[in-house]
Design a protein around this motif. Sequence first.
Motif, PDB file in Angstrom:
ATOM      1  N   ASN A 123       0.931  -1.401  -0.075  1.00 45.02           N
ATOM      2  CA  ASN A 123       0.073   0.034  -0.084  1.00 45.02           C
ATOM      3  C   ASN A 123       0.890   1.461  -0.071  1.00 45.02           C
ATOM      4  O   ASN A 123       1.508   1.677   1.041  1.00 45.02           O
ATOM      5  CB  ASN A 123      -0.724   0.091   1.350  1.00 45.02           C
ATOM      6  CG  ASN A 123      -1.911   0.980   1.018  1.00 45.02           C
ATOM      7  OD1 ASN A 123      -1.658   2.244   0.680  1.00 45.02           O
ATOM      8  ND2 ASN A 123      -3.016   1.015   1.941  1.00 45.02           N
ATOM      9  N   THR A 125       0.056   4.401  -0.454  1.00 43.58           N
ATOM     10  CA  THR A 125      -0.490   5.543   0.187  1.00 43.58           C
ATOM     11  C   THR A 125      -0.047   5.552   1.575  1.00 43.58           C
ATOM     12  O   THR A 125       0.371   6.584   2.274  1.00 43.58           O
ATOM     13  CB  THR A 125      -1.901   5.468   0.025  1.00 43.58           C
ATOM     14  OG1 THR A 125      -2.323   5.195  -1.424  1.00 43.58           O
ATOM     15  CG2 THR A 125      -2.755   6.802   0.594  1.00 43.58           C
ATOM     16  N   ALA A 126      -0.237   4.222   2.222  1.00 42.34           N
ATOM     17  CA  ALA A 126      -0.016   4.002   3.771  1.00 42.34           C
ATOM     18  C   ALA A 126       1.423   4.004   3.785  1.00 42.34           C
ATOM     19  O   ALA A 126       1.920   5.034   4.650  1.00 42.34           O
ATOM     20  CB  ALA A 126      -0.414   2.779   4.334  1.00 42.34           C
ATOM     21  N   GLN A 129       2.431   7.938   3.994  1.00 47.14           N
ATOM     22  CA  GLN A 129       1.892   8.448   5.327  1.00 47.14           C
ATOM     23  C   GLN A 129       2.808   8.180   6.286  1.00 47.14           C
ATOM     24  O   GLN A 129       3.480   9.097   7.129  1.00 47.14           O
ATOM     25  CB  GLN A 129       0.539   8.131   5.594  1.00 47.14           C
ATOM     26  CG  GLN A 129      -0.393   8.550   4.953  1.00 47.14           C
ATOM     27  CD  GLN A 129      -1.668   8.000   5.012  1.00 47.14           C
ATOM     28  OE1 GLN A 129      -2.086   6.948   5.699  1.00 47.14           O
ATOM     29  NE2 GLN A 129      -2.948   8.435   4.410  1.00 47.14           N
TER      30      GLN A 129
HETATM   31  C1  NAG Z   1      -4.128   1.932   1.916  1.00 52.49           C
HETATM   32  O1  NAG Z   1      -3.778   2.695   2.991  1.00 52.49           O
HETATM   33  C2  NAG Z   1      -4.579   3.863   3.253  1.00 52.49           C
HETATM   34  C3  NAG Z   1      -4.307   4.623   4.396  1.00 52.49           C
HETATM   35  O2  NAG Z   1      -3.983   3.759   5.416  1.00 52.49           O
HETATM   36  C4  NAG Z   1      -6.019   3.432   3.340  1.00 52.49           C
HETATM   37  O3  NAG Z   1      -6.973   4.368   3.425  1.00 52.49           O
HETATM   38  C5  NAG Z   1      -6.445   2.485   2.314  1.00 52.49           C
HETATM   39  O4  NAG Z   1      -7.641   2.088   2.356  1.00 52.49           O
HETATM   40  C6  NAG Z   1      -5.319   1.335   2.054  1.00 52.49           C
HETATM   41  N1  NAG Z   1      -5.514   0.698   0.792  1.00 52.49           N
HETATM   42  C7  NAG Z   1      -5.701  -0.683   0.775  1.00 52.49           C
HETATM   43  C8  NAG Z   1      -6.206  -1.266  -0.633  1.00 52.49           C
HETATM   44  O5  NAG Z   1      -5.726  -1.378   1.872  1.00 52.49           O
END
Ligand code: NAG
Length: 213
Positions: A123, A125-126, A129
């Motif tokens: 992930n 995005t995570a 962060q």
């Molecule tokens: C990835 O991480 C973000 C932030 O923590 C979260 O909002 C999102 O649902 C995650 N995506 C997946 C596919 O797990």
Amino acid sequence: MEESGGCCRCCFSFIFTLGLTALFLWLSLRTSNPTCSIQSFYAPALNQSLKARDNTTIYFLLKLDNGNKDKGIYYDNINLTVSYKTNVTPPIYINNLTIHSFYQGHNKKAKKNQSFVPDARFNWTAANQSVARNESVIFRVDLATAVRFKIIAWKTKRHRLVVGADVEINYEGAKKKKKGIKLSGGPKLLGFYSVQVGILVNLLALLFLNYYW
Ligand SMILES: *[C@@H]1O[C@H](CO)[C@@H](O)[C@H](O)[C@H]1NC(C)=O
Ligand SMILES: *[C@@H]1O[C@H](CO)[C@@H](O)[C@H](O)[C@H]1NC(C)=O
Ligand SMILES: *[C@@H]1O[C@H](CO)[C@@H](O)[C@H](O)[C@H]1NC(C)=O
Ligand SMILES: *[C@@H]1O[C@H](CO)[C@@H](O)[C@H](O)[C@H]1NC(C)=O
């Protein structure tokens, strides 16, 4: 008396010669595993100074260092497993890489450039962060292979080599530590101790023989 003394002398000189031969054999047959280290590591998609973080390839440079003065190394295929973890999340597997088997001469260093795209479970995005929050973000590199040593024209049996290291990433998605990060593991420690024990046993044998000479 004279006869038994001569016999003893002969017997001790035989043992002494045997001990010396064993010492020299051990000195010339002793091998040490290659040193593996991560020289650089960069994930551009985690570089917080970049506006467009769309390059999802991760790059790293693995160095394999054959420190043996007179022994070559035949590497089997090298398995590299990369996983990701932070100080708050457990490790997740993100990719597997293979370096094809090769031969490395004595005292040679090999640099193997690697690049990969993490699998879908990763992930971004995570991870971004976490980097932005300056959390400890770690890519774990595990290496598994087997090596055979070349001694003159002879190949030893296979020795398993299983080592790994944590690579912590900085605010720009690159390796935090300036210096190379050495991959380490259990078997290496064992090798180290067996060398120490070998030296000790040989020294004791020589001391014993000299004392009773
Ligand atoms: C990835 O991480 C973000 C932030 O923590 C979260 O909002 C999102 O649902 C995650 N995506 C997946 C596919 O797990
Ligand atoms: C991160 O991006 C900035 C801006 O482009 C660049 O100057 C810097 O060298 C990058 N960091 C690394 C480790 O490459
Ligand atoms: C994280 O570290 C970078 C560089 O050291 C700094 O510029 C940034 O402000 C820090 N961010 C936070 C949230 O502490
Ligand atoms: C490397 O990986 C392959 C396939 O996953 C496996 O068959 C092989 O036994 C592995 N080698 C070592 C030394 O772990």
